[in-house]
Design an enzyme around this catalytic site. Sequence first.
Site, mmCIF file in Angstrom:
data_model
loop_
_atom_site.group_PDB
_atom_site.id
_atom_site.type_symbol
_atom_site.label_atom_id
_atom_site.label_comp_id
_atom_site.label_asym_id
_atom_site.label_seq_id
_atom_site.Cartn_x
_atom_site.Cartn_y
_atom_site.Cartn_z
ATOM 1 N N HIS A 248 0.827 -1.220 0.000
ATOM 2 C CA HIS A 248 0.000 0.000 0.000
ATOM 3 C C HIS A 248 0.858 1.266 0.000
ATOM 4 O O HIS A 248 0.434 2.301 0.491
ATOM 5 C CB HIS A 248 -0.946 0.038 1.204
ATOM 6 C CG HIS A 248 -1.709 -1.232 1.425
ATOM 7 N ND1 HIS A 248 -2.934 -1.484 0.851
ATOM 8 C CD2 HIS A 248 -1.395 -2.346 2.136
ATOM 9 C CE1 HIS A 248 -3.349 -2.686 1.217
ATOM 10 N NE2 HIS A 248 -2.421 -3.239 1.986
ATOM 11 N N SER B 272 15.805 20.708 -16.035
ATOM 12 C CA SER B 272 14.657 21.561 -16.319
ATOM 13 C C SER B 272 15.162 22.835 -16.972
ATOM 14 O O SER B 272 16.242 23.328 -16.643
ATOM 15 C CB SER B 272 13.945 21.887 -15.011
ATOM 16 O OG SER B 272 13.232 23.086 -15.126
#
Length: 458
Positions: free
Chosen positions: A156, A277
């Site tokens: 999970h 970036s």
Amino acid sequence: MALWGGRFSQAADQRFKYFNDSLRFDYRLAEQDIVGSIGWSKALVTVSVLSVDEQKRLEIALNELLISVQNDPQQILQSDAEDIHSWVEQRLIEKVGDLGKKLHTGRSRNDQVATDLKLWCKTEVMTLITAITHLQQQLVNTAEKYQDAVMPGYTHLQRAQPVTFAHWCLAYFEMLTRDKSRLHDALVRFDVSPLGSGALAGTAYPIDRDELAKNLGFTRATNNSLDSVSDRDHVMELLSIASISMNHLSRFAEDLIIFNSGEANFVELSDRVTSGSSLMPQKKNPDALELIRGKSGRVIGALTGAMMTFKGLPLAYNKDMQEDKEGLFDALDTWHDCLNMAALVLEDIKINYPRCLEAAKQGYSNATELADYLVAKGVPFREAHHIVGEVVVAAIAKQKALEELTLDEFKLFSSVIKQDVYDILSIESCLNKRSAKGGVSPKQVSAAIVNAKNCIKN
Ligand code: ARG
């Protein structure tokens, strides 16, 4: 000139021609078309359509063509032939004249394209098996290097129990082993030749199709001509295998993207497989992995596309079937690229040991050990589970790890807890205890590495 001009008095509209032609993508079948044609020419000798001498001349010309397309496959794209079958026939006629016009006797483009594509699939499977093995090798190398790199294992996406980076690597090794075995299984089914099925009802020449099949490297000929020219199971099967494997690669990518995030900081990816970036100078983005994850969508899309294309087709050949190739080529190229890229990512990945260990210690990932400890002292598991739940709540309130609780603090929850509890709460103990087959204990993992190496060799 098209192969079928006789019945037509008007030329095809250019827009239709472009829509209809497949040369711009089926040129990739050139080698298979030529090899298949050589096989067919030999079969034609056995039924006295060609003399031995004629067949020799055709074979020599076809072999010259083969070498030429191997050296320069792009040359094919200069032609305005309708498809690769027309292109090969045109080139052959240019080389040997009218003799070239005899080759198509008893054959149809329907059994021809089915044969070409099956031959192509068989070769492609071998290339893909090699690429999978290369990635597996890289996974084993990485596992070997990082056997002692403890990190949290998740369920999970919650820290669950400690594992090692090596164990994580070997999980993906297993998935790839299954992918490879699916390819091997598929090869057995691909090993049947459609050639000699004619357009749909079989060839009108008494050719020994099994012999022809063997000449082309197949085990035998197909049983039913209608099925032979309509069957594209090999396309759907390869796309299914590719889709399952891309699922594996996508999960591999997603795991590493998480491990590489600023929050986890478990691994550092090499500059060679990341990009920056344009705006934010601090960024190093896991593009290679994101693209692997993203491209899984396109491969699964190709599978869905093929299923949709074939599901409503009446027997036998329909032009819809020409749609099989672009999706297949693109999907298998993509899968192949992703396998290679995943291997490249692993090549110089770095593991942040202290951070991984720290994270493995956090999150109460040794809570199961405490429950097992209580069980060993005679507490029923369900009760032990409940007690440990309460201990965890108390530890969270005190902002302590379980092993940081004092014995007195432990005793508030169960009187059976003794000093020896601290040994079992250690990471080493968590790992060592999982020593049954397939578990994360260092012994099991090193045995798994040996097995994996053997598996690659075989
Ligand atoms: N280009 C065609 C294909 O890829 C070849 C078979 C053409 N057959 C036909 N009957 N028109 O399916």
